[in-house]
Design a protein around this motif. Structure first.
Motif, PDB file in Angstrom:
ATOM      1  N   LEU A  16       0.825  -1.205   0.000  1.00  0.00           N
ATOM      2  CA  LEU A  16       0.000   0.000   0.000  1.00  0.00           C
ATOM      3  C   LEU A  16       0.864   1.262   0.000  1.00  0.00           C
ATOM      4  N   THR A  17       1.910   1.268   0.837  1.00  0.00           N
ATOM      5  CA  THR A  17       2.873   2.373   0.875  1.00  0.00           C
ATOM      6  C   THR A  17       4.262   1.756   1.099  1.00  0.00           C
ATOM      7  N   GLU A  18       5.275   2.599   1.134  1.00  0.00           N
ATOM      8  CA  GLU A  18       6.623   2.113   1.377  1.00  0.00           C
ATOM      9  C   GLU A  18       6.750   1.449   2.746  1.00  0.00           C
ATOM     10  N   ASN A  19       5.922   1.881   3.687  1.00  0.00           N
ATOM     11  CA  ASN A  19       6.009   1.359   5.052  1.00  0.00           C
ATOM     12  C   ASN A  19       4.889   0.402   5.418  1.00  0.00           C
ATOM     13  N   LEU A  20       4.027   0.080   4.453  1.00  0.00           N
ATOM     14  CA  LEU A  20       2.853  -0.717   4.808  1.00  0.00           C
ATOM     15  C   LEU A  20       2.510  -1.701   3.683  1.00  0.00           C
ATOM     16  N   THR A  69     -15.386  11.272  12.913  1.00  0.00           N
ATOM     17  CA  THR A  69     -14.950  10.878  11.572  1.00  0.00           C
ATOM     18  C   THR A  69     -14.504   9.419  11.581  1.00  0.00           C
ATOM     19  N   GLU A  70     -14.435   8.828  10.401  1.00  0.00           N
ATOM     20  CA  GLU A  70     -13.978   7.444  10.294  1.00  0.00           C
ATOM     21  C   GLU A  70     -12.568   7.298  10.875  1.00  0.00           C
ATOM     22  N   TYR A  71     -11.712   8.263  10.581  1.00  0.00           N
ATOM     23  CA  TYR A  71     -10.319   8.165  11.014  1.00  0.00           C
ATOM     24  C   TYR A  71     -10.191   8.301  12.534  1.00  0.00           C
ATOM     25  N   VAL A  72     -10.879   9.264  13.102  1.00  0.00           N
ATOM     26  CA  VAL A  72     -10.830   9.448  14.559  1.00  0.00           C
ATOM     27  C   VAL A  72     -11.394   8.209  15.254  1.00  0.00           C
ATOM     28  N   GLU A 108       0.985   9.143  17.822  1.00  0.00           N
ATOM     29  CA  GLU A 108       1.557  10.442  18.188  1.00  0.00           C
ATOM     30  C   GLU A 108       0.861  11.547  17.406  1.00  0.00           C
ATOM     31  N   GLN A 109       1.064  12.787  17.856  1.00  0.00           N
ATOM     32  CA  GLN A 109       0.497  13.938  17.170  1.00  0.00           C
ATOM     33  C   GLN A 109       1.503  14.481  16.147  1.00  0.00           C
ATOM     34  N   LYS A 110       1.050  14.637  14.928  1.00  0.00           N
ATOM     35  CA  LYS A 110       1.848  15.247  13.870  1.00  0.00           C
ATOM     36  C   LYS A 110       0.971  16.284  13.170  1.00  0.00           C
ATOM     37  N   ASN A 111       1.418  17.544  13.222  1.00  0.00           N
ATOM     38  CA  ASN A 111       0.620  18.627  12.618  1.00  0.00           C
ATOM     39  C   ASN A 111      -0.807  18.632  13.157  1.00  0.00           C
ATOM     40  N   ASP A 112      -0.919  18.469  14.468  1.00  0.00           N
ATOM     41  CA  ASP A 112      -2.204  18.505  15.170  1.00  0.00           C
ATOM     42  C   ASP A 112      -3.151  17.369  14.787  1.00  0.00           C
ATOM     43  N   MET A 113      -2.604  16.308  14.217  1.00  0.00           N
ATOM     44  CA  MET A 113      -3.419  15.147  13.878  1.00  0.00           C
ATOM     45  C   MET A 113      -2.753  13.887  14.407  1.00  0.00           C
ATOM     46  N   PRO A 114      -3.531  12.960  14.961  1.00  0.00           N
ATOM     47  CA  PRO A 114      -2.928  11.713  15.431  1.00  0.00           C
ATOM     48  C   PRO A 114      -2.518  10.846  14.246  1.00  0.00           C
ATOM     49  N   VAL A 115      -1.341  10.236  14.347  1.00  0.00           N
ATOM     50  CA  VAL A 115      -0.869   9.321  13.318  1.00  0.00           C
ATOM     51  C   VAL A 115      -0.235   8.115  13.998  1.00  0.00           C
ATOM     52  N   VAL A 116      -0.184   7.019  13.282  1.00  0.00           N
ATOM     53  CA  VAL A 116       0.472   5.812  13.778  1.00  0.00           C
ATOM     54  C   VAL A 116       1.899   5.815  13.247  1.00  0.00           C
ATOM     55  N   ILE A 117       2.874   5.746  14.162  1.00  0.00           N
ATOM     56  CA  ILE A 117       4.274   5.757  13.760  1.00  0.00           C
ATOM     57  C   ILE A 117       4.976   4.513  14.295  1.00  0.00           C
ATOM     58  N   ASP A 118       6.154   4.202  13.690  1.00  0.00           N
ATOM     59  CA  ASP A 118       6.943   3.078  14.178  1.00  0.00           C
ATOM     60  C   ASP A 118       8.110   3.584  15.018  1.00  0.00           C
ATOM     61  N   ASN A 119       8.989   2.691  15.419  1.00  0.00           N
ATOM     62  CA  ASN A 119      10.110   3.059  16.295  1.00  0.00           C
ATOM     63  C   ASN A 119      11.096   4.010  15.633  1.00  0.00           C
ATOM     64  N   VAL A 124       3.340   5.323   9.654  1.00  0.00           N
ATOM     65  CA  VAL A 124       2.817   4.089   9.072  1.00  0.00           C
ATOM     66  C   VAL A 124       1.392   4.296   8.584  1.00  0.00           C
ATOM     67  N   ILE A 125       0.588   4.979   9.397  1.00  0.00           N
ATOM     68  CA  ILE A 125      -0.807   5.244   9.030  1.00  0.00           C
ATOM     69  C   ILE A 125      -1.168   6.672   9.408  1.00  0.00           C
ATOM     70  N   ASP A 126      -1.606   7.436   8.417  1.00  0.00           N
ATOM     71  CA  ASP A 126      -2.238   8.727   8.679  1.00  0.00           C
ATOM     72  C   ASP A 126      -3.656   8.644   8.108  1.00  0.00           C
ATOM     73  N   GLU A 127      -4.364   9.755   8.073  1.00  0.00           N
ATOM     74  CA  GLU A 127      -5.767   9.685   7.653  1.00  0.00           C
ATOM     75  C   GLU A 127      -5.912   9.198   6.220  1.00  0.00           C
ATOM     76  N   LYS A 128      -5.081   9.713   5.309  1.00  0.00           N
ATOM     77  CA  LYS A 128      -5.171   9.311   3.904  1.00  0.00           C
ATOM     78  C   LYS A 128      -4.857   7.823   3.734  1.00  0.00           C
ATOM     79  N   ILE A 129      -3.793   7.380   4.391  1.00  0.00           N
ATOM     80  CA  ILE A 129      -3.415   5.969   4.300  1.00  0.00           C
ATOM     81  C   ILE A 129      -4.485   5.086   4.922  1.00  0.00           C
ATOM     82  N   TYR A 130      -5.047   5.538   6.045  1.00  0.00           N
ATOM     83  CA  TYR A 130      -6.081   4.734   6.702  1.00  0.00           C
ATOM     84  C   TYR A 130      -7.272   4.502   5.783  1.00  0.00           C
TER      85      TYR A 130
END
Length: 255
Positions: A16-20, A69-72, A108-119, A124-130
């Motif tokens: 799906l993406t370089e990290n997923l 929202t679906e993402y939240v 974690e929060q990135k640009n005031d939005m929660p995202v899924v990150i790795d170590n 790994v997952i932001d709203e668009k990827i989700y």
């Protein structure tokens, strides 16, 4: 049938993406035992369900499902996983995400939005990827997004819908309790129907080697062929005018 967004036929993975990268499991992986099937679909539902699917649970928390929202909603559920990763079956986790360890993920929060990150702090997952991920998993399992009643502005109407859904669940619970068996395989009926169809070239043993996407694609193809055969039978008997029919209704290619 909506045309496929992703090319999945015959594939066991989809990047799906370089990290997923998403694993597309074989039927045998999911049906190793009933518990495997149940746990797999439960885990997938964390990524595919919508606020409309959980309107009762959200209401119990005094949350208006139409304001989420679906993402939240996904982040709300996913936090439960990353905060307690040992509660997740790694076997079933890797049936979806073969190259990611859930213990390496956090929200974690990135640009005031929660995202899924790795170590390594890779997103790994932001709203668009989700949204792409959810659509991919739905396509794999031949399910659709439930957005029914999502845009209901009147509070009184929403209350009626939620109360009706709550009553429906209660009745279903009582029905299952009275039957003494609240769980059943969602794949057994599909496999039985296909194996007993002359257009399906697999037996009970061979079907285990198909991916779950290929299995559902075969089912959809057989349904499409059956529908078109019915239309043509009506045409030859003079009961239908093909000129008044959308040409897409006669397209046997589903992908």
């Amino acid at each position: 049938m909506v045309k496929s967004k992703f090319s999945l036929l015959g594939k066991k993975e989809y990047k799906l993406t370089e990290n997923l990268t998403i694993h597309i499991p074989l039927v045998s992986e999911i049906r190793n035992c009933f518990e495997d099937e149940l746990l797999y679909f439960q885990l997938v539902s964390i990524f595919t369900s919508t606020p409309c699917d959980a309107m009762v649970e959200l209401d119990d928390c005094n949350i208006d499902y139409t304001k989420v929202t679906e993402y939240v909603f996904f982040i709300m559920k996913f936090l439960g996983l990353v905060n307690n990763p040992d509660s997740v079956s790694l076997i079933h986790w890797h049936m979806i995400f073969p190259y990611i360890d859930i213990h390496d993920l956090s929200v974690e929060q990135k640009n005031d939005m929660p995202v899924v990150i790795d170590n390594d702090n890779n997103i790994v997952i932001d709203e668009k990827i989700y949204l792409q991920l959810a659509d991919l998993l739905r396509q794999m399992l031949n399910t659709s997004k439930n957005m029914e009643y999502y845009k209901v502005p009147e509070e009184e109407t929403r209350r009626y819908i939620i109360d009706r859904q709550r009553l429906k669940r209660k009745r279903q619970f009582e029905r299952n309790k009275n039957q003494g068996n609240s769980m059943s395989s969602s794949l057994d009926g599909v496999i039985l129907l296909l194996v007993n169809n002359s257009n399906f070239k697999y037996n009970f043993k061979a079907v285990e080697k198909l991916t779950i996407y290929d299995l559902y694609a075969c089912l959809q193809q057989i349904y499409t062929d059956r529908e078109i055969d019915g239309i043509m039978s009506s045409y030859w008997s003079g009961n239908i005018d093909l000129k008044k029919l959308d040409n897409s209704k006669l397209n046997r290619i589903i992908l």
